[in-house]
Write a protein that holds these residues in place. Sequence first.
Motif, PDB file in Angstrom:
ATOM      1  N   LEU A 660      24.858  57.842 118.580  1.00 32.98           N
ATOM      2  CA  LEU A 660      25.309  56.813 119.521  1.00 32.98           C
ATOM      3  C   LEU A 660      26.742  57.062 119.968  1.00 32.98           C
ATOM      4  CD1 LEU A 660      23.776  53.581 117.955  1.00 32.98           C
ATOM      5  CD2 LEU A 660      23.206  54.586 120.159  1.00 32.98           C
ATOM      6  N   ILE A 661      27.626  57.356 119.014  1.00 32.07           N
ATOM      7  CA  ILE A 661      29.041  57.564 119.356  1.00 32.07           C
ATOM      8  C   ILE A 661      29.198  58.822 120.198  1.00 32.07           C
ATOM      9  CG2 ILE A 661      31.321  58.048 118.386  1.00 32.07           C
ATOM     10  CD1 ILE A 661      30.528  56.309 115.974  1.00 32.07           C
ATOM     11  N   SER A 662      28.505  59.902 119.828  1.00 34.53           N
ATOM     12  CA  SER A 662      28.606  61.154 120.584  1.00 34.53           C
ATOM     13  C   SER A 662      28.130  60.971 122.021  1.00 34.53           C
ATOM     14  CB  SER A 662      27.783  62.239 119.888  1.00 34.53           C
ATOM     15  OG  SER A 662      27.777  63.431 120.654  1.00 34.53           O
ATOM     16  N   THR A 663      27.006  60.283 122.189  1.00 35.53           N
ATOM     17  CA  THR A 663      26.465  60.060 123.536  1.00 35.53           C
ATOM     18  C   THR A 663      27.378  59.163 124.350  1.00 35.53           C
ATOM     19  OG1 THR A 663      24.222  60.297 122.682  1.00 35.53           O
ATOM     20  CG2 THR A 663      24.468  59.249 124.827  1.00 35.53           C
ATOM     21  N   ALA A 664      27.903  58.116 123.725  1.00 28.98           N
ATOM     22  CA  ALA A 664      28.767  57.178 124.442  1.00 28.98           C
ATOM     23  C   ALA A 664      30.049  57.861 124.909  1.00 28.98           C
ATOM     24  CB  ALA A 664      29.086  55.984 123.547  1.00 28.98           C
ATOM     25  N   ILE A 665      30.680  58.663 124.040  1.00 28.05           N
ATOM     26  CA  ILE A 665      31.915  59.354 124.428  1.00 28.05           C
ATOM     27  C   ILE A 665      31.644  60.372 125.526  1.00 28.05           C
ATOM     28  CG2 ILE A 665      33.690  60.955 123.606  1.00 28.05           C
ATOM     29  CD1 ILE A 665      33.621  59.540 120.930  1.00 28.05           C
ATOM     30  N   LYS A 666      30.518  61.063 125.416  1.00 27.46           N
ATOM     31  CA  LYS A 666      30.192  62.085 126.414  1.00 27.46           C
ATOM     32  C   LYS A 666      29.950  61.469 127.780  1.00 27.46           C
ATOM     33  CE  LYS A 666      27.004  65.918 127.269  1.00 27.46           C
ATOM     34  NZ  LYS A 666      25.843  66.680 126.745  1.00 27.46           N
ATOM     35  N   GLU A 667      29.250  60.300 127.818  1.00 29.44           N
ATOM     36  CA  GLU A 667      28.920  59.696 129.092  1.00 29.44           C
ATOM     37  C   GLU A 667      30.048  58.821 129.637  1.00 29.44           C
ATOM     38  OE1 GLU A 667      24.072  59.464 128.413  1.00 29.44           O
ATOM     39  OE2 GLU A 667      25.221  57.664 128.908  1.00 29.44           O
ATOM     40  N   CYS A 668      30.850  58.221 128.740  1.00 23.45           N
ATOM     41  CA  CYS A 668      31.919  57.320 129.200  1.00 23.45           C
ATOM     42  C   CYS A 668      33.257  58.036 129.374  1.00 23.45           C
ATOM     43  CB  CYS A 668      32.081  56.158 128.222  1.00 23.45           C
ATOM     44  SG  CYS A 668      30.591  55.141 128.082  1.00 23.45           S
ATOM     45  N   GLY A 669      33.446  59.152 128.699  1.00 24.16           N
ATOM     46  CA  GLY A 669      34.646  59.950 128.912  1.00 24.16           C
ATOM     47  C   GLY A 669      35.781  59.680 127.953  1.00 24.16           C
ATOM     48  N   SER A 670      35.771  58.592 127.218  1.00 25.53           N
ATOM     49  CA  SER A 670      36.863  58.299 126.276  1.00 25.53           C
ATOM     50  C   SER A 670      36.338  57.386 125.171  1.00 25.53           C
ATOM     51  CB  SER A 670      38.040  57.616 126.992  1.00 25.53           C
ATOM     52  OG  SER A 670      37.664  56.336 127.474  1.00 25.53           O
ATOM     53  N   ALA A 671      37.109  57.349 124.043  1.00 26.86           N
ATOM     54  CA  ALA A 671      36.721  56.506 122.915  1.00 26.86           C
ATOM     55  C   ALA A 671      36.820  55.029 123.264  1.00 26.86           C
ATOM     56  CB  ALA A 671      37.593  56.825 121.697  1.00 26.86           C
ATOM     57  N   ASN A 672      37.810  54.682 124.122  1.00 24.95           N
ATOM     58  CA  ASN A 672      37.993  53.276 124.502  1.00 24.95           C
ATOM     59  C   ASN A 672      36.781  52.767 125.281  1.00 24.95           C
ATOM     60  OD1 ASN A 672      39.227  50.770 124.906  1.00 24.95           O
ATOM     61  ND2 ASN A 672      40.244  51.445 126.779  1.00 24.95           N
ATOM     62  N   ARG A 673      36.340  53.551 126.292  1.00 24.70           N
ATOM     63  CA  ARG A 673      35.175  53.152 127.084  1.00 24.70           C
ATOM     64  C   ARG A 673      33.901  53.198 126.251  1.00 24.70           C
ATOM     65  NH1 ARG A 673      36.135  56.282 132.887  1.00 24.70           N
ATOM     66  NH2 ARG A 673      38.050  55.161 133.488  1.00 24.70           N
ATOM     67  N   ALA A 674      33.848  54.149 125.323  1.00 25.41           N
ATOM     68  CA  ALA A 674      32.685  54.222 124.445  1.00 25.41           C
ATOM     69  C   ALA A 674      32.594  52.975 123.581  1.00 25.41           C
ATOM     70  CB  ALA A 674      32.753  55.476 123.578  1.00 25.41           C
ATOM     71  N   ALA A 675      33.750  52.472 123.095  1.00 28.30           N
ATOM     72  CA  ALA A 675      33.764  51.254 122.286  1.00 28.30           C
ATOM     73  C   ALA A 675      33.273  50.067 123.099  1.00 28.30           C
ATOM     74  CB  ALA A 675      35.177  51.001 121.751  1.00 28.30           C
ATOM     75  N   GLN A 676      33.697  50.004 124.386  1.00 24.01           N
ATOM     76  CA  GLN A 676      33.223  48.914 125.237  1.00 24.01           C
ATOM     77  C   GLN A 676      31.710  48.987 125.433  1.00 24.01           C
ATOM     78  OE1 GLN A 676      35.471  49.090 128.876  1.00 24.01           O
ATOM     79  NE2 GLN A 676      37.462  48.823 127.869  1.00 24.01           N
ATOM     80  N   ALA A 677      31.192  50.194 125.653  1.00 17.68           N
ATOM     81  CA  ALA A 677      29.753  50.340 125.855  1.00 17.68           C
ATOM     82  C   ALA A 677      28.972  49.969 124.604  1.00 17.68           C
ATOM     83  CB  ALA A 677      29.425  51.772 126.275  1.00 17.68           C
ATOM     84  N   LEU A 678      29.544  50.302 123.420  1.00 18.78           N
ATOM     85  CA  LEU A 678      28.871  49.993 122.156  1.00 18.78           C
ATOM     86  C   LEU A 678      29.203  48.602 121.644  1.00 18.78           C
ATOM     87  CD1 LEU A 678      29.344  53.440 120.360  1.00 18.78           C
ATOM     88  CD2 LEU A 678      27.287  52.571 121.473  1.00 18.78           C
ATOM     89  N   LYS A 679      30.104  47.862 122.382  1.00 19.04           N
ATOM     90  CA  LYS A 679      30.483  46.483 122.055  1.00 19.04           C
ATOM     91  C   LYS A 679      31.112  46.369 120.665  1.00 19.04           C
ATOM     92  CE  LYS A 679      27.028  44.517 125.163  1.00 19.04           C
ATOM     93  NZ  LYS A 679      25.884  43.582 125.333  1.00 19.04           N
ATOM     94  N   VAL A 680      32.061  47.275 120.381  1.00 19.15           N
ATOM     95  CA  VAL A 680      32.863  47.239 119.152  1.00 19.15           C
ATOM     96  C   VAL A 680      34.298  47.549 119.534  1.00 19.15           C
ATOM     97  CG1 VAL A 680      30.952  47.919 117.652  1.00 19.15           C
ATOM     98  CG2 VAL A 680      32.392  49.673 118.683  1.00 19.15           C
ATOM     99  N   ASP A 681      35.227  47.374 118.580  1.00 17.60           N
ATOM    100  CA  ASP A 681      36.631  47.700 118.830  1.00 17.60           C
ATOM    101  C   ASP A 681      36.828  49.206 118.807  1.00 17.60           C
ATOM    102  OD1 ASP A 681      37.657  44.875 116.819  1.00 17.60           O
ATOM    103  OD2 ASP A 681      37.245  45.016 118.986  1.00 17.60           O
ATOM    104  N   GLN A 682      37.903  49.648 119.506  1.00 12.35           N
ATOM    105  CA  GLN A 682      38.196  51.080 119.516  1.00 12.35           C
ATOM    106  C   GLN A 682      38.530  51.576 118.118  1.00 12.35           C
ATOM    107  OE1 GLN A 682      41.389  52.196 122.093  1.00 12.35           O
ATOM    108  NE2 GLN A 682      41.223  54.388 121.658  1.00 12.35           N
ATOM    109  N   SER A 683      39.205  50.729 117.304  1.00  8.15           N
ATOM    110  CA  SER A 683      39.556  51.133 115.941  1.00  8.15           C
ATOM    111  C   SER A 683      38.298  51.392 115.111  1.00  8.15           C
ATOM    112  CB  SER A 683      40.417  50.050 115.279  1.00  8.15           C
ATOM    113  OG  SER A 683      39.708  48.802 115.261  1.00  8.15           O
ATOM    114  N   THR A 684      37.253  50.634 115.397  1.00  6.67           N
ATOM    115  CA  THR A 684      35.989  50.845 114.677  1.00  6.67           C
ATOM    116  C   THR A 684      35.419  52.221 115.001  1.00  6.67           C
ATOM    117  OG1 THR A 684      35.534  48.471 114.721  1.00  6.67           O
ATOM    118  CG2 THR A 684      33.667  49.955 114.306  1.00  6.67           C
ATOM    119  N   ILE A 685      35.495  52.612 116.292  1.00  8.30           N
ATOM    120  CA  ILE A 685      34.999  53.927 116.706  1.00  8.30           C
ATOM    121  C   ILE A 685      35.781  55.030 116.008  1.00  8.30           C
ATOM    122  CG2 ILE A 685      34.765  55.509 118.662  1.00  8.30           C
ATOM    123  CD1 ILE A 685      32.712  53.341 118.679  1.00  8.30           C
TER     124      ILE A 685
END
Length: 699
Positions: A660-685
């Motif tokens: 999930l994290i790998s796909t989200a970062i690849k499609e969203c471009g950054s850890a911050n946007r990936a956290a938003q897509a996964l509905k968690v905090d960036q620190s959690t990612i």
Amino acid sequence: MLVNKIMTPLSVSLRPEQPAAEAWQLIRQHKITGLPVLSPNEEIIGMVTRNDLIEWGAKVFEQNTTVADIMQSPVQTIGENDSWANAWAIHGQAFPVVNQDNRLCGFLAKTRVGCELLNKANSIQLQVDTILDSVNNGIIAIDNNGVIRLYNQAAEKMTRLPKSSAMGCHLSEVISLQGLLDVLKDGRSRKDFKLSMTYTQGNRTYLTNQSPIYENGQVVGAVAIFQDISELEFISEELDSVKQLNKKLELIIESSYDGIIITNADGMIIRANQAHERIIGIPSAKIQGQPMDYLIEKGVYTHSIVEAVLAAGEPVTVVEKDQFLITGSPVQNQEGETERIVINIRDLTELNELREQLRQTKEMSERYQDEINELRGRLLKQEGLVFNSPKMQELLQTAVRLASVDTTVLILGESGVGKDVFAKTIHNNSKRQNGPFITVNCGAIPENLLESEMFGYERGAFTGANREGKAGMFELANNGTLFLDEIGDLPISFQVKLLRAIQEKEVLRVGGSKPKPINVRILAATNRNLETMVKEGQFREDLYFRINVVPLNICPLRERKEDIIPLACTFIQKYEKKYGIRKRVSPRVYDALLNYYWPGNVRELDNMMERLLVTTADDEISVEHLPAHVFENLEDKQPEVYVKGIMPLKNAVLEVERQLISTAIKECGSANRAAQALKVDQSTIVRKISRLKQSGLAL
């Protein structure tokens, strides 16, 4: 030996109005003997040669002297695909060369043809001399004066006189062969004439054939061919006795009811009688010269009786397949070595023969069934027909069955489902497949042009009509298939005329007085509900029943989701080949395509795949490249997680988080946007990425 191999390609030509001096300069510049003269429409109207210019002398350089004054006209042309012999036979010294369109393409001087023909003649003469010297038969030819003109190496050996001493001499000075001189006198051939000659080594006998040489109906020489038959004469008597013995042996072998095969010590078949051919069904001439293993490969026998006889050194009898009783007997020479093996084959029972025939028939039936299934599979997977769904398989099988009969078919379905593909499939597999397939889009033709387009018109039928008239769609489709696409869009006023043409099988051109008979199969298609249109008076009931003989309803793409991914892959491959572009497709894209409603059906899928391939800048097509409307009905749907095996629960959780994290970062471009897509905090990612690395699971 074509003209285009020796002609001089031309990039220049002359015009009649050009000054003669320019013609002289061009001929000298290009180092050719002449140039053709062309009219304004590029036709060859004359020829100017170097000799023509020289004959005119100083007048050539006068200003008022033009090419038209000097040129030879008319001029003989020659085709680039004509032979050298044709070029040599044409009167003249130089010719323009034209191509298949009668356009100037080169120039040919007759002197060049002569040189090439001379070289070819010299080459042929050399080949003839080489061939004559390579044969074992002696050949001597004389002219009408008896002088030797041809004398090969075999003749040298026969006469013991070298060629240099014989050529040019009278025949009587070289060999005593009065018969050849007689051929000159009476012009009659003499065949199988024996000639004996005495040498120090003994007598030799030659068989000679003597024939006259004719030219223009006159005897101009004679030729004799000699063959040394001394050895043949010596063994002729022995050969006669061998023939008699062989004839008796043949009668014995052929009179046997059992099959007989004779092989050498290596198992090579030397002889097989007709009885063996009757027993095994393979012509004896086909197996002679083949090893016994050939019959084993053909499945006639399972074991080599030859090997068994050679190993035992004595007769061996075996039973093959409970059908053949086979006995092999060695034939030995004086030294006790096996030179031949005689094999006797006896067919045991007619019952076994019938059993074998039944087995072969069953195998043939199974093979034919496999071929039928293979052909059916090829048909169902022809270009334009990509499917996996049972609905489409059943529909295609129905279409193929309908193709074999000449009935009218009404193809129903939403826009874009591929109604035209089904129409072409029916035509291509029908008895009309070699006839025309004409498609008419009934909704695209203006109402005032429908009759003239469908039925054609005669000359002068209306203002602006073609002077020769024009054939309509029905006439163009004669002996073929007429596909009426979107027939529901036809105006009601024209429907009665269409009905009459279909029923009467004839059409009347606009402005015509005599109907023309037609032989057309009708296929129709529509995306509209014709039954409702009939009730509302928008479509004639009699025409509806005429075209709705056999309905074929093609289901929309959303009802056969099994076909979506195969179709998408096919379209991707088609446009990769067309545009020279290669892209990967994310699995999530296929998931989105499966969940989409596809109101435009196959046509919409085709267009979307082409658009994604040519507009995506990345090497992989991902869900972010899909149009927004694909996801309009997917907000409440959540992706499924598939588990293909049993693993520790902790490892499974880590693996899901990694994906999930790998796909989200690849499609969203950054850890911050990936956290938003996964509905968690960036620190959690960040924390989970660190834990994954510690566990040895890289993103």
